[in-house]
Design a protein around this motif. Structure first.
Motif, PDB file in Angstrom:
ATOM      1  N   SER A 257      25.141   7.337  37.960  1.00  0.00           N
ATOM      2  CA  SER A 257      24.999   8.754  38.296  1.00  0.00           C
ATOM      3  C   SER A 257      25.607   9.683  37.255  1.00  0.00           C
ATOM      4  O   SER A 257      24.984  10.674  36.855  1.00  0.00           O
TER       5      SER A 257
ATOM      6  N   ARG B 276      15.925  15.800  44.185  1.00  0.00           N
ATOM      7  CA  ARG B 276      15.801  15.126  42.879  1.00  0.00           C
ATOM      8  C   ARG B 276      14.336  14.890  42.535  1.00  0.00           C
ATOM      9  O   ARG B 276      13.909  15.126  41.403  1.00  0.00           O
TER      10      ARG B 276
ATOM     11  N   ASP C 226      27.295   2.148  38.850  1.00  0.00           N
ATOM     12  CA  ASP C 226      26.806   3.471  39.234  1.00  0.00           C
ATOM     13  C   ASP C 226      26.407   4.260  37.977  1.00  0.00           C
ATOM     14  O   ASP C 226      27.257   4.575  37.154  1.00  0.00           O
TER      15      ASP C 226
ATOM     16  N   GLU D  11      19.636   7.569  45.078  1.00  0.00           N
ATOM     17  CA  GLU D  11      20.042   8.278  46.303  1.00  0.00           C
ATOM     18  C   GLU D  11      19.242   7.791  47.509  1.00  0.00           C
ATOM     19  O   GLU D  11      19.796   7.579  48.583  1.00  0.00           O
ATOM     20  N   LYS D  12      17.947   7.599  47.314  1.00  0.00           N
ATOM     21  CA  LYS D  12      17.093   7.106  48.408  1.00  0.00           C
ATOM     22  C   LYS D  12      17.554   5.722  48.858  1.00  0.00           C
ATOM     23  O   LYS D  12      17.642   5.451  50.063  1.00  0.00           O
TER      24      LYS D  12
ATOM     25  N   LEU E   4      20.460   4.558  48.748  1.00  0.00           N
ATOM     26  CA  LEU E   4      21.746   4.696  49.434  1.00  0.00           C
ATOM     27  C   LEU E   4      21.615   5.454  50.753  1.00  0.00           C
ATOM     28  O   LEU E   4      22.611   5.759  51.404  1.00  0.00           O
ATOM     29  N   GLY E   5      20.376   5.793  51.137  1.00  0.00           N
ATOM     30  CA  GLY E   5      20.140   6.497  52.394  1.00  0.00           C
ATOM     31  C   GLY E   5      20.408   7.989  52.328  1.00  0.00           C
ATOM     32  O   GLY E   5      20.514   8.646  53.359  1.00  0.00           O
ATOM     33  N   GLN E   6      20.505   8.526  51.124  1.00  0.00           N
ATOM     34  CA  GLN E   6      20.749   9.964  50.946  1.00  0.00           C
ATOM     35  C   GLN E   6      19.424  10.709  50.804  1.00  0.00           C
ATOM     36  O   GLN E   6      18.380  10.104  50.553  1.00  0.00           O
ATOM     37  N   ASP E   7      19.476  12.013  50.937  1.00  0.00           N
ATOM     38  CA  ASP E   7      18.287  12.850  50.780  1.00  0.00           C
ATOM     39  C   ASP E   7      17.976  12.979  49.292  1.00  0.00           C
ATOM     40  O   ASP E   7      18.675  13.675  48.560  1.00  0.00           O
ATOM     41  N   ALA E   8      16.927  12.312  48.857  1.00  0.00           N
ATOM     42  CA  ALA E   8      16.542  12.333  47.449  1.00  0.00           C
ATOM     43  C   ALA E   8      15.467  13.378  47.169  1.00  0.00           C
ATOM     44  O   ALA E   8      15.067  13.564  46.019  1.00  0.00           O
TER      45      ALA E   8
END
Length: 188
Positions: free
Chosen positions: A71, A119, A69, A109-110, A112-116
């Motif tokens: 991040s 960013r 990771d 993030e994208k 991982l299915g998150q709202d990117a």
């Protein structure tokens, strides 16, 4: 040349530069610690914030290469570039590098299915700031194209890649590949 730099600044920069070809993560971590020492003594060292941001950005890339990771490293890079820009808002390279760190976080993030979206918007804003200060900064155009591809905007990506190629020509071969990929996506 400006005021003399603290000796650990030179040591840290040297360690960061030596990191290529060794196990770089340890060298970057040591350099980051040395930069932190310099910044605790003198937080107004703009270049030190910038170079430590570069070290964090490189460390994040190494983490990604290892499947770890990245991040935390990318967030630290963004923070350091932000501090450098607070001290000197005309640091074109800091905008470009902060945009790169934001793109890398957004891409992760994208995946991982998150709202990117936030960013990617931050990255585009940084590259726009870069280009506002230096319209021939082709790396910002190329990075902006990558971001537009990541957000499903191939037409905008094509425009960015074409503008970058008009500046740099064939000196950076991946641009032609990226342009072809974006054109194929646009023409689907």
């Amino acid at each position: 040349d400006g005021p003399p730099r603290p000796s650990n600044f030179r040591v840290a920069r040297g360690r960061a530069e030596q990191a290529h070809g060794q196990d770089p993560s340890g060298s970057f971590r040591t350099a980051i610690a040395d930069f932190g020492d310099a910044l605790r003594r003198n937080p107004g060292l703009t270049e030190t914030w910038l170079i430590r941001g570069d070290a964090y950005l490189a460390l994040g890339g190494l983490a990604e290469d290892r499947g770890e990771d990245p991040s935390e490293s990318y967030e630290a890079a963004i923070a350091d570039y932000g501090e450098a820009l607070r001290l000197d808002p005309e640091l074109v390279g800091a905008y470009n590098s902060r945009g790169t760190a934001s793109l890398r976080l957004g891409t992760r993030e994208k995946a991982l299915g998150q709202d990117a979206g936030p960013r990617f918007r931050m990255a585009i804003a940084d590259w726009n700031a870069t280009l506002q200060r230096d319209p021939r900064y082709w790396e910002a155009l190329a990075n902006k194209g990558l971001c537009h591809e990541a957000t499903g905007e191939p037409t905008k990506a094509v425009e960015c890649y074409e503008r970058a190629l008009a500046i740099v020509g064939d000196e950076y071969p991946p641009l032609r590949e990226w342009l072809a990929r974006a054109k194929a996506a646009r023409d689907r």
